[in-house]
Design a protein around this motif. Structure first.
Motif, PDB file in Angstrom:
ATOM      1  N   TRP A   1       0.863  -1.171   0.000  1.00 52.81           N
ATOM      2  CA  TRP A   1       0.000   0.000   0.000  1.00 52.81           C
ATOM      3  C   TRP A   1       0.904   1.227   0.000  1.00 52.81           C
ATOM      4  CZ3 TRP A   1      -0.702  -4.495   2.557  1.00 52.81           C
ATOM      5  CH2 TRP A   1      -1.896  -5.184   2.306  1.00 52.81           C
TER       6      TRP A   1
ATOM      7  N   ARG B   1      -5.770   1.379   4.795  1.00 49.83           N
ATOM      8  CA  ARG B   1      -6.083   0.650   3.551  1.00 49.83           C
ATOM      9  C   ARG B   1      -5.733  -0.820   3.712  1.00 49.83           C
ATOM     10  NH1 ARG B   1      -6.509   4.604  -0.967  1.00 49.83           N
ATOM     11  NH2 ARG B   1      -6.574   2.783  -2.309  1.00 49.83           N
TER      12      ARG B   1
ATOM     13  N   GLY C   1      -2.495  -0.830  -3.776  1.00 50.68           N
ATOM     14  CA  GLY C   1      -3.703  -1.135  -3.024  1.00 50.68           C
ATOM     15  C   GLY C   1      -5.009  -0.758  -3.675  1.00 50.68           C
TER      16      GLY C   1
END
Lengths: 691, 733
Positions: free
Chosen positions: B272, B388, B675
């Motif tokens: 991410w 996330r 992500g």
């Protein structure tokens, strides 16, 4: 002949203490009746009268002086069931009560939980944002009026609020404690146009520096005002109807009583009435026993409340937390942690450690032993398993405990702890006792004291069951269970014996050199206001004692201390006193003299006895108190031992027992571990001397 | 836990100290190993006592220091560590310090064990940002605790002191060319030797300050807090033995380690990343600088790097220690929310792969006294990267704690001058303690819920400020439309306006960041909270009462000047109005999918304006404030009005990595590194001023254009991502 009564309504029980003309004290207990608190109120009076072999009707006919502490205001807060409040603020400052100095998310939340952002949110607002109206007015730091108030604006604002369904109003303007003119003008406008509306004026409710806390105090006063007033009114009416002819006084957070009319105007002052009663009773007893320093510890079903008496004086504070709000009012300083008989024990699956709380089984379902459907092990279950509690004599037999259910609950933990059921129960006790000891230690250290210099007073349903162990954990060697049979009604006893107290404050920041002539004028004014109030309430028999204090601090530092002074104290003396107390509390060299010292306010506290009454005595009743023996598990021995059991309805001075022993009192049990000694002193206190 | 290649002991004088994570024992000091078995009951009793040691340290600091910086703003920290320098518990104070003390202890173990040696009763003082520090005003004290001659554990504490020198009062030096314009950095030195304070060391240290007496008090507070902690640990050891105490500490760390390991098991491996930008390196500069954070999850390890971050520049920089500490602070509250600050076990799962010579890993001797800028930006980015990641967890408890960014960079607004009674004063506006908290996957954020890095801090009352400084607050209120729109709304922040009162003028200096564009970011289609800013209206107030009731800068007859975020000194004259506001928090999920009833309630309460309800949420209200369902349906595109099903992620991913929209089931492409799925389409571009009425035109501050680009599902148009895009290609550039 009964002469005085004290009644305290707590969350679970309503307690009553009756004093008779011979100085004898009788205590009674009834369940708190949530639907109508008065039902429990009269039941408790009856229960106490029964202890003297008489009836509630006798008591009501004979008593001349009744003092009452009640949880009614707190209940309204807890249940979010208050009035629809409207708030008038200074233009530009409507949001002070919603911003809450950004502390709304964490105030009252245990340290262990504050990192959990998802779990802790700000509270539901007590005043709807649409019911806050800004008024064009401004007073500055010196009390100068910068923008004049226009009364017609207040008039239309209030009309609009009433149209929105508001039934109580608070007025909180900036700097109103320096110049009250605008708050007073607004009050007059509202009183004229809407005479029935419940009103709280911030400089009256809380004459203090800091708009958030002062506004919040006024808002909460209005929020709980109508219902509290109703309750107090109904109580008076019902007492009169039943033939009561004496006076009624209401216990307040500050540790004194006030007349019901004043309590109805300032119901926010009732928030800590229960703990205040207990502290007043404790301070009186400490004086009788010549104990300068006392830690009061009240362990109930869901919480553990700690207060302090230092050098004979109750430790007080101006800042109190109510739910997630902070208010500013003089009150006793009582701290609470979530450890009680109902605290649930569990094993942390990762570390394997045994934890107790913060979840509580509370009263419903309650501990497994209550047989109300609880299956998780609690502290009370552990006490029962260990043999300290008598399943047939819990609350004097009012509630039968199920020992098998308690054992089954505790047993769930045993294999995961790798021990048997007794050791598991002893473990629960040890963990909770150590938590309570840690809480006490932190509180006394915060006051700059070492807990070993204190005696512990233990009361509440579970306090005497655990006190020997949490006291030992702190290195304290003496525990007092006050007035034995009265210990479980200690707040009610305190209400019955409390003085009438009024406090008047003046808030103004002044720098040195202090103009003591001005200070004297202010203090003299406060004194006459206090005396007038006590006279108006007409409740004082005898002399009035006055205490003057100045709140002082170093500039550039934050700690403020209340320093006692006399009307003729000189500026230099006052500064010396402050520096001395500052070092005592915060450590040598902790003051920053170069920054200068300032006074941020002065106060006068006036107290007077409500009525002359005989000193408490007790009729010694002789006879063997031992009722038998049962097996109890003592962790220090690592096994069960035959343990003598005493019944304490008829305790007399001179009684003495060596541990292991348990002493069953009507509403609590005193646990005396092996090696410790319990005895009863001439004031009918059960004293534990720890090995 | 095995070390990975990315952690290494560096050349600390130049690039900053970055030792291996985890237990650390570089030299032969005899220590309690803590290998003993502790029974579960004794463990709990000892653990609870150890936990409270950090609170007792804090209590002592507040008592002895008495400084408003330490007490109101809570700008201090306390901690207890194992003999091997892993944090057992970190006190409930300034969380941004969470990764500073352990570095100092490791450094002392490595560099001081032979000379002057580490003895019972020693305490080491330091403020070197290149050894686990945020900036020079943060003064630290580390104390080894011995029992029966063997090292048992360490305690440490930090206080932000008033002033430790440098070219600017308060020691934040906005125009410093390098460290030599700032306070002297001091690596750990023995302030206390075998129980005795060394007067020579104390005097050498406090001599640098403009307020030496107050620094002395702060040092005494640090010493007192360590003394109390040492005494408490000794009591425990006397009662239970050194081995049990050491073993209990190890167990706390290990338990937290296992809890985090279990949590990470529920998260698939992946990467991410977040691309950020930071503005203005010195007064007068109009440039922007790249920041980058990439989080790689490999098994039970989270590896952070900042590859792609701009080289160090001006006074924007911070050290690698602060970069690491800022990340740990975020990981602590997101992954360790129930671990009661048992940070050591969490840190075992973190790795820090730094690139020396960049803004967040600056090399000596560049300026670092404003390390709060890089620290705040790092926390913003770490919140987004970790959230996330957490949203992909199969554990709903963990996924529900994914959240948007909170109030970002604290504006350092310093007022000074001569007061009403002729006294000199200088004060940092602490009003911005009233920060906002970002939205969660299933709940709105908190309006003025506080600064997230310091949950116990308080905003002072207006009456406090007006007592001590010659100002009059015209208003201080929650800021409507400051919270980032989203399916769940970010918290609103606040604004204040003040004017000099009963004096001719006030001097003002500003050191702030996040004014040209928002930095409190939204996630999964949520928008950012508003940017911070300040304005000055000169000669605006007419004499008399009317002027003092002014409620909006827009009502003033005179022109209003937007202030630059970094100003060495300007003046606010009598009759001028100074307004300051700080960033709101980010939203979570598509604002066009927010429950229209919740929007109507926000409007009723005054948290959101009617215009924003329509513009950002697609919600139309009638004249009485009731929902106009038909108009709302039409404005929302007539498509999906229904809220998407509960869940932290806006898309679902199948075994082959193909993602589908959670709202409509339509395909949104293949998951890509970073992500996000690659099949999202651009839904709209929003100019900064259209995002929030409190955002200024970025061109006032920076040269590069910037806009918010919203990406979403090609089938139903639900927003899944919103990001700030800079430079070429931005409309109007």
């Amino acid at each position: 002949m009964f002469v005085a009564a004290g009644i305290d309504i707590g969350g679970t029980f309503t307690d009553c203490v009756l004093l008779d003309s011979d100085g004898r004290v009788f205590a009674g207990k009834a369940s708190t009746t949530r639907g109508d608190l008065l039902e429990g109120f009269f039941n408790a009076i009856h229960a106490a009268a029964l202890a003297a072999g008489r009836t509630g009707a006798d008591a009501i006919r004979e008593v001349r002086d009744l003092a009452h502490g009640t949880t009614v205001a707190t209940n309204i807060m807890v249940q979010n069931a208050g009035a629809r409040v409207g708030l008038l603020t200074t233009r530009g400052h409507a949001d002070a009560v919603t911003i809450q100095r950004s502390a709304g998310r964490i105030v009252g939340v245990p340290t262990t939980e504050i990192l959990d952002l998802l779990a802790a949110d700000k509270p539901h607002p007590l005043v709807d944002r649409t019911c806050i109206v800004e008024i064009d007015e401004r007073v500055d730091v010196d009390g100068d009026v910068i923008a004049r108030l226009d009364p017609t604006q207040v008039e239309s604002a209030i009309a609009e609020l009433v149209a929105q369904g508001v039934d109580a109003v608070a007025i909180a303007y900036l700097w109103s404690f320096r110049n009250a003119r605008h708050e007073n003008e607004s009050r007059d406008v509202i009183a004229r146009s809407h005479p029935g509306l419940f009103l709280s004026i911030s400089h009256e409710v809380s004459p203090s520096w800091g708009e958030y806390e002062r506004s919040m105090t006024a808002v909460i006063n209005s929020y709980v005002g109508i219902e509290t007033g109703d309750y107090l009114g109904r109580m008076r009416d019902e007492l009169t109807e039943r033939g009561y002819l004496g006076s009624v006084a209401i216990m307040e957070s500050t540790g004194g009583v006030a007349d019901p009319l004043s309590a109805s105007r300032f119901p926010v002052r009732l928030i800590l009435s229960g703990p205040a009663g207990a502290l007043v009773a404790s301070a009186d007893l400490a004086a009788e026993l010549e104990l300068p320093n006392v830690i009061t510890s009240d362990m109930g079903g869901t919480s553990f409340d700690v207060g302090l008496v230092i050098a004979g004086s109750i430790v007080r504070t101006d800042r109190t937390t109510v739910g997630r709000y902070e208010i500013q009012l003089p009150s006793v300083d009582v701290r609470s942690i979530g450890s009680g008989g109902g605290s649930i024990a569990w094993v942390d699956d990762i570390s394997g450690g045994l934890r107790v709380g913060p979840r509580s089984a509370a009263a419903m379902p309650g501990p497994a032993a209550y047989g109300r459907g609880g299956t998780e092990p609690t502290v009370t279950d552990a006490d029962l398993v260990l043999g300290y509690l008598d399943p047939d004599f819990f609350l004097g037999g009012a509630l039968k405990l199920d020992r098998d259910a308690a054992a089954a609950a505790v047993k769930q933990l045993a294999p995961r702890l790798g021990v048997d059921v007794f050791a598991a129960a002893a473990g629960i006790r040890r963990v909770v006792d150590s938590q309570m000891a840690d809480a006490i230690r932190l509180l006394t250290l915060a006051q700059g004291h070492d807990p070993r210099d204190f005696t512990i007073f233990a009361f509440g349903g579970a306090g005497p069951v655990h006190a020997a162990d949490y006291a030992r954990e702190l290195g304290i060697t003496r525990v007092v269970v006050p007035r034995a049979n009265v210990a479980s009604a200690w707040s009610a006893y305190g209400a019955a014996s409390a003085d009438a107290v009024v406090v008047e404050q003046h808030v103004e920041v002044i720098s040195e050199p202090f103009d003591m002539r001005y200070a004297r004028e202010v203090l003299a004014d406060l004194r006459s206001r206090c005396e007038e109030r006590l006279r108006d309430e007409g409740a004082v028999a005898g002399a009035i004692s006055l205490t003057f204090t100045a709140t002082m601090k170093y500039r550039l530092q934050i700690h403020a201390l209340d320093i006692e002074l006399e009307l003729d104290t000189a500026s230099d003396t006052l500064i010396t006193l402050f520096e001395h107390h500052y070092e005592e509390r915060y450590g040598q060299g902790s003051g920053y003299r170069a920054a200068g010292i300032e006074i941020t306010g002065v106060a006068c506290r006036a107290a007077g006895q409500r009525s002359q009454r005989p000193a408490a005595t007790t009729a010694p009743v002789q006879g063997d108190l031992a009722v038998g023996e049962r097996f109890a598990y003592w962790p220090s021995e690592g096994r069960q031992l035959p343990t003598r059991v005493f019944r304490g309805e008829h305790l007399h001075p001179g009684w003495r027992a060596e541990g292991p022993a348990v002493l069953d009192l009507p509403h609590t049990t005193v646990v005396i571990p092996p090696g410790d000694v319990g005895h009863v002193d001439r004031f009918q206190n059960v004293v534990l001397e720890l090995a | 836990v095995t070390a990975v290649a990315s952690s290494r002991t560096q050349d600390w004088q130049r690039v900053g100290y970055l030792p291996d994570e985890g237990p650390f024992a570089p030299m032969p000091i005899d220590r309690w190993t803590g290998d003993a078995d502790v029974d579960p009951i004794t463990f709990e009793v000892v653990r609870h006592r150890i936990f409270l040691v950090t609170e007792e340290q804090g209590l002592t600091i507040v008592k002895v220091s008495g400084s408003p910086v330490a007490s109101f703003a809570h700008d201090f920290a306390t901690t207890i560590l194992t003999a091997d320098a892993e944090v057992v518990y970190f006190g409930p104070y300034n969380q941004a310090q969470v990764g500073t003390i352990d570095h100092n202890v490791k450094w002392i173990l490595e560099h001081r064990w032979d000379s002057p040696g580490i003895h019972d009763g020693d305490m080491f003082l330091a403020n070197d940002p290149w050894i686990g520090g945020r900036h020079q005003p943060d003064v630290r004290l580390m104390c080894p605790i011995f029992w029966e001659g063997k090292l048992l554990c360490w305690v440490g504490s930090v206080i932000h002191t008033y002033d430790v020198g440098g070219n600017t009062p308060g020691s934040f030096c906005p125009d410093a060319e390098d460290i030599f314009d700032e306070s002297l950095p001091t690596p750990p030195i023995a302030l206390v030797e075998r129980g005795v304070i060394r007067k020579d060391v104390e005097e050498m240290f406090v001599r640098r300050s403009r307020l030496p007496e107050l620094v002395t008090l702060d040092l005494r507070a640090l010493v007192a807090s360590s003394t109390v902690a040492r005494q408490r640990v000794h009591e425990l050891a006397a009662r239970y033995g050194g081995e049990v105490v050491a073993a209990s500490m190890n167990k706390v760390v290990t338990a937290a380690d296992r809890r985090v390991a279990d949590r990470l098991e529920t998260v698939p491996d992946g990467t991410w990343s977040h691309h950020g930008v930071i503005e203005i390196s010195l007064p007068g500069d109009r440039s922007t600088y790249e920041l980058q954070m990439t989080l790689r999850k490999e098994g039970r390890l989270l590896i952070f790097d900042h590859d792609g971050t701009h080289p160090q520049i001006g006074s924007l920089n911070t050290t690698v220690g602060n970069w690491r500490s800022s990340i740990i602070a975020v990981a602590n509250r997101l992954l360790g929310f129930d671990l009661m600050h048992a940070t050591g076990g969490i840190v075992r799962h973190l790795r820090f792969d730094s690139r020396p010579g960049t803004i967040v890993s600056a090399e000596f001797p560049c300026s670092v006294s404003n390390g709060q800028f890089g620290g705040a930006a790092t926390m913003d980015m770490a919140t987004i990267c970790l959230s996330r990641m957490m949203a992909t967890s199969s554990d709903p408890e963990l996924a529900s704690r994914a959240m948007a960014g909170c109030t970002s960079s604290f504006p350092v607004s310093v007022l000074s001058g001569t007061g009403r009674n002729g006294e000199r004063y200088g004060i940092l506006n602490l009003d911005a303690m009233g920060g906002a908290i970002g939205a969660f996957a299933g709940r709105d954020g908190a309006d003025t819920g506080g600064q997230i890095w310091d949950p116990g801090s308080l905003m002072p009352n207006v009456e406090y400020a007006e007592q001590y400084f010659p100002v009059l607050y015209l208003y201080r209120r929650e800021l409507v439309d400051s919270g980032g729109p989203g399916r769940f709304r970010g918290g609103n922040s606040a604004v204040l306006a003040l004017t000099p009162h009963k004096v001719d003028r006030i001097e003002l200096s500003l050191g702030a960041s996040g004014w040209a564009f928002p930095t409190a970011l939204g996630v999964f289609g949520g928008y950012p909270g508003c940017a911070s800013g300040a304005r000055l209206a000169r000669g605006a107030l007419p004499e008399g009462a009317d002027g003092l009731l002014v409620q909006s800068m827009d009502d003033l007859a005179t022109p209003v000047e937007d202030l630059q975020p970094k100003i060495r000194r300007t003046t606010i004259e009598h009759g001028d109005v100074y307004e300051l506001w700080w960033s709101g928090a980010g939203g979570y999920g598509d604002p066009f999918r927010r429950d229209p009833g919740a929007v109507a309630e926000d409007v009723r309460r005054g948290a959101v304006s009617r215009e924003a309800a329509r513009r950002a949420y697609g919600v139309v209200l009638d004249e009485t404030g009731n929902l106009d369902a038909d108009a709302t349906h039409a404005l929302r595109g007539g498509g999906v009005d229904v809220s998407p099903p509960a869940g932290s992620l806006p898309w679902l991913v199948d075994a082959a990595g193909q993602a589908s929209c959670r709202s409509c089931g339509g395909a949104v492409g293949t998951m890509r590194a970073g992500g996000c799925p690659d099949g999202l389409v651009g839904l709209r571009e929003i100019a900064m001023q259209d995002l929030s009425p409190h955002n200024r035109d970025p061109a006032m501050f920076i040269d590069e254009p910037v806009e918010l680009v919203v990406w979403g599902c090609p089938t139903c148009g639900t927003a899944h991502d919103a990001e700030l895009v800079f430079g070429e290609g931005v409309a109007g550039s």
